[in-house]
Design a protein around this motif. Sequence first.
Motif, PDB file in Angstrom:
ATOM      1  N   PHE A  19       0.951  -1.117  -0.030  1.00  0.00           N
ATOM      2  CA  PHE A  19       0.042  -0.140  -0.145  1.00  0.00           C
ATOM      3  C   PHE A  19       0.882   1.349  -0.052  1.00  0.00           C
ATOM      4  O   PHE A  19       0.628   2.128  -0.820  1.00  0.00           O
ATOM      5  CB  PHE A  19      -0.867   0.135   1.095  1.00  0.00           C
ATOM      6  CG  PHE A  19      -1.847   1.282   1.293  1.00  0.00           C
ATOM      7  CD1 PHE A  19      -2.988   1.299   0.372  1.00  0.00           C
ATOM      8  CD2 PHE A  19      -1.449   2.257   2.155  1.00  0.00           C
ATOM      9  CE1 PHE A  19      -3.779   2.573   0.392  1.00  0.00           C
ATOM     10  CE2 PHE A  19      -2.414   3.422   2.224  1.00  0.00           C
ATOM     11  CZ  PHE A  19      -3.262   3.327   1.332  1.00  0.00           C
ATOM     12  N   VAL A  20       1.865   1.176   0.826  1.00  0.00           N
ATOM     13  CA  VAL A  20       2.743   2.476   1.016  1.00  0.00           C
ATOM     14  C   VAL A  20       3.575   2.550  -0.127  1.00  0.00           C
ATOM     15  O   VAL A  20       3.585   3.730  -0.842  1.00  0.00           O
ATOM     16  CB  VAL A  20       3.646   2.415   2.244  1.00  0.00           C
ATOM     17  CG1 VAL A  20       4.637   3.230   2.410  1.00  0.00           C
ATOM     18  CG2 VAL A  20       2.830   2.575   3.365  1.00  0.00           C
ATOM     19  N   SER A  21       4.122   1.474  -0.815  1.00  0.00           N
ATOM     20  CA  SER A  21       5.251   1.701  -1.883  1.00  0.00           C
ATOM     21  C   SER A  21       4.510   1.890  -3.185  1.00  0.00           C
ATOM     22  O   SER A  21       4.949   2.379  -4.170  1.00  0.00           O
ATOM     23  CB  SER A  21       6.178   0.864  -1.745  1.00  0.00           C
ATOM     24  OG  SER A  21       5.626  -0.618  -2.013  1.00  0.00           O
ATOM     25  N   LYS A  22       3.427   1.042  -3.479  1.00  0.00           N
ATOM     26  CA  LYS A  22       2.841   0.993  -4.881  1.00  0.00           C
ATOM     27  C   LYS A  22       1.622   2.040  -4.906  1.00  0.00           C
ATOM     28  O   LYS A  22       1.404   2.738  -5.837  1.00  0.00           O
ATOM     29  CB  LYS A  22       2.254  -0.306  -5.039  1.00  0.00           C
ATOM     30  CG  LYS A  22       3.516  -1.314  -5.157  1.00  0.00           C
ATOM     31  CD  LYS A  22       4.358  -1.118  -6.495  1.00  0.00           C
ATOM     32  CE  LYS A  22       5.226  -2.282  -6.352  1.00  0.00           C
ATOM     33  NZ  LYS A  22       6.499  -1.896  -6.727  1.00  0.00           N
ATOM     34  N   LEU A  27       0.419   8.255  -5.701  1.00  0.00           N
ATOM     35  CA  LEU A  27      -0.898   8.897  -5.544  1.00  0.00           C
ATOM     36  C   LEU A  27      -0.818  10.249  -6.084  1.00  0.00           C
ATOM     37  O   LEU A  27      -1.708  10.655  -6.616  1.00  0.00           O
ATOM     38  CB  LEU A  27      -1.442   8.989  -3.930  1.00  0.00           C
ATOM     39  CG  LEU A  27      -2.918   8.768  -3.865  1.00  0.00           C
ATOM     40  CD1 LEU A  27      -3.556   7.495  -4.300  1.00  0.00           C
ATOM     41  CD2 LEU A  27      -3.302   8.823  -2.318  1.00  0.00           C
ATOM     42  N   ASN A  28       0.248  11.016  -5.628  1.00  0.00           N
ATOM     43  CA  ASN A  28       0.426  12.226  -6.107  1.00  0.00           C
ATOM     44  C   ASN A  28       0.536  12.226  -7.633  1.00  0.00           C
ATOM     45  O   ASN A  28      -0.163  13.080  -8.358  1.00  0.00           O
ATOM     46  CB  ASN A  28       1.550  12.755  -5.431  1.00  0.00           C
ATOM     47  CG  ASN A  28       1.416  14.338  -4.902  1.00  0.00           C
ATOM     48  OD1 ASN A  28       0.280  14.692  -4.970  1.00  0.00           O
ATOM     49  ND2 ASN A  28       2.434  14.931  -4.799  1.00  0.00           N
ATOM     50  N   TRP A  50       5.359  12.143  -2.729  1.00  0.00           N
ATOM     51  CA  TRP A  50       4.404  11.646  -1.739  1.00  0.00           C
ATOM     52  C   TRP A  50       3.376  12.805  -1.673  1.00  0.00           C
ATOM     53  O   TRP A  50       3.506  14.112  -1.988  1.00  0.00           O
ATOM     54  CB  TRP A  50       4.952  11.548  -0.270  1.00  0.00           C
ATOM     55  CG  TRP A  50       5.958  10.527  -0.390  1.00  0.00           C
ATOM     56  CD1 TRP A  50       7.414  10.528  -0.358  1.00  0.00           C
ATOM     57  CD2 TRP A  50       5.521   9.136   0.350  1.00  0.00           C
ATOM     58  NE1 TRP A  50       7.870   9.534  -0.192  1.00  0.00           N
ATOM     59  CE2 TRP A  50       7.174   8.575   0.162  1.00  0.00           C
ATOM     60  CE3 TRP A  50       4.699   8.459   0.524  1.00  0.00           C
ATOM     61  CZ2 TRP A  50       7.327   7.290   0.456  1.00  0.00           C
ATOM     62  CZ3 TRP A  50       5.005   7.099   0.735  1.00  0.00           C
ATOM     63  CH2 TRP A  50       6.155   6.459   0.564  1.00  0.00           C
ATOM     64  N   PRO A  51       2.030  12.045  -1.265  1.00  0.00           N
ATOM     65  CA  PRO A  51       0.947  13.279  -1.228  1.00  0.00           C
ATOM     66  C   PRO A  51       1.592  14.469  -0.253  1.00  0.00           C
ATOM     67  O   PRO A  51       2.051  14.084   0.904  1.00  0.00           O
ATOM     68  CB  PRO A  51      -0.254  12.606  -0.588  1.00  0.00           C
ATOM     69  CG  PRO A  51       0.084  11.188  -0.851  1.00  0.00           C
ATOM     70  CD  PRO A  51       1.543  10.967  -1.002  1.00  0.00           C
ATOM     71  N   PHE A  52       1.027  15.677  -0.230  1.00  0.00           N
ATOM     72  CA  PHE A  52       1.212  16.852   0.498  1.00  0.00           C
ATOM     73  C   PHE A  52       2.905  17.289   0.409  1.00  0.00           C
ATOM     74  O   PHE A  52       3.025  18.386   0.344  1.00  0.00           O
ATOM     75  CB  PHE A  52       0.932  16.518   1.974  1.00  0.00           C
ATOM     76  CG  PHE A  52      -0.684  16.148   1.984  1.00  0.00           C
ATOM     77  CD1 PHE A  52      -1.546  17.154   1.613  1.00  0.00           C
ATOM     78  CD2 PHE A  52      -1.164  15.013   2.298  1.00  0.00           C
ATOM     79  CE1 PHE A  52      -2.855  16.783   1.696  1.00  0.00           C
ATOM     80  CE2 PHE A  52      -2.215  14.677   2.429  1.00  0.00           C
ATOM     81  CZ  PHE A  52      -3.408  15.556   2.310  1.00  0.00           C
ATOM     82  N   ILE A  53       3.749  16.341   0.740  1.00  0.00           N
ATOM     83  CA  ILE A  53       5.240  16.945   0.832  1.00  0.00           C
ATOM     84  C   ILE A  53       5.886  16.714  -0.450  1.00  0.00           C
ATOM     85  O   ILE A  53       6.876  17.275  -0.687  1.00  0.00           O
ATOM     86  CB  ILE A  53       5.854  16.057   1.891  1.00  0.00           C
ATOM     87  CG1 ILE A  53       6.126  14.246   1.596  1.00  0.00           C
ATOM     88  CG2 ILE A  53       5.180  16.278   3.190  1.00  0.00           C
ATOM     89  CD1 ILE A  53       6.972  14.007   2.426  1.00  0.00           C
TER      90      ILE A  53
END
Length: 487
Positions: A19-22, A27-28, A50-53
Amino acid sequence: MELQWLWMFAATLLTCYIFVSKVMRNLNGWYYDLKFKNKQYPLPPGDMGWPFIGNLWTFFKYFSSGRGETFINNIVHKFGRIGIYKTHLYGSPSIIVIAPAICKKVLIDEVTFKIGYPKAATELAKSKLLNSENGRFKRLVAAPIIGRNVLEMYLERIEDIVINKLEELSSMKHPVEFLMEMRKASFEFVIHIFLGSCDQSNVKKFGDLFNVMCIALFSLVPINVPGFAYNKALKARMKFVKIVQYIIYERRMTIKNGQNGKNNDLLDIILQIKDESGEKFEDKDIIDLLITFLFGAHETIATTIMWSVMYLTQNPLCLKKAKEEQEEIMKARPPSQKRLSIDEIKQMVYLSQVVDETIRHVSNFSTFREATTDVNINGYFIPKGWKVLVWLSALHMDPEHHSNPEEFNPTRWDDYNPTTGSFIPFGVGRRLCPGRDLARYKISIFLHYFVLNYRLERINSECPLTSFPQPKPIDNCLARIIKLSNS
Ligand code: HEM
């Protein structure tokens, strides 16, 4: 039963990892690809992080550990040498450009790409006067630092600052942070251009406040809360403004009493200029301009001097050649002449190549623009409002344009063709650096005195580097400056 729990635990870990890596990691990128999927041209290839950052963490990791080039090299390696990439930095979706033709296009087209520096730099170094659309006015403001007459006017002052600084450093019993000392010297000089012969205690106060402002200039996360660097910088700026306001008040009084333009400095000139509607400029605009000048000149000159001295020290053959050139110039000088002349500086061909080669190695990593409208470049789409980063350090270290780019080789400039746009350390277009000649002269004058009379002995020659916003050793080049016995 225990085995079953173990399997469940492992499966949960695996799901989290996937979930985290793929998913989270992409997502961004998916979000922006989806948002602009109906456009005629695609977004450039790249990584939105990454989202946001976005890519903040990767950027910080490489730049703070002195491997800033790895950040961009990884992108080029992954997405190919196309010269234009998407990313997410400083809280904004951004485009990085590194191909010479695209860099030039972005910098020259001021209508499509307006100035777009990150929040901290914009707040600390805003200058309405330099952003003026009025070309005549921009020329007037820049006039006091451009042209041969101007350089002649400052020559003696620069020489005094250089001679005194080197004498002071070589007489010190303990090692000095060479970069900090060069910062003080360039600061003193810019204050001189802007405010003339200013009270030395004020120069010291300005210097201390300005150093606090510099720390936050390229803040990745500008947080205006007590204790954070950005908050300290804003407070320092307010104090700085108050002191200069008083100097301007005094100067206005002098002018009112009929003693116009006696100081021959930038402040006198600006106090006389009127804007398009015939109004004189307000104190606030003048102070903003001074701060922009200081940011433009202070760190850039100091860092270039430090690196040129370090490169010459590390490359004895280059040092020998530079020294021989200076000795030739001294030999040809009439005995009655005690000081450097502009003509002598113009004869310093090899030394100017040393300066160019140093600037090529240690350019500020990027200049910043923002797209004012949706635009297509080289078959790629740049959305309105996105930042466009002209990544000078990658442009200047590109092996396609500068063979063996890591090598410090001043003679590469013997056959350089400047029309390629692969070397633009002072920018191009209407925002071309007005201090470029002054900077080159100042650095050459410093190197002239240094190579003839001094040498640098670093305390930690293997000291790690940081590359943000320009490369430097983390000990600020702690060193002894030693006067040569024959000087
Ligand atoms: C090695 C020294 C220097 C380097 C590498 C350098 C580099 C640059 C670059 C790349 C720009 C363009 C930024 C952009 O397009 O966004 C610029 C602008 C500027 N520089 Fe320099 N600079 C140097 C020295 C100086 C000095 C000595 C001064 C002043 C005495 C100065 C004052 C300025 C100002 C005021 C601007 C803004 C111009 C505008 O926005 O119209 N710089 N510089």
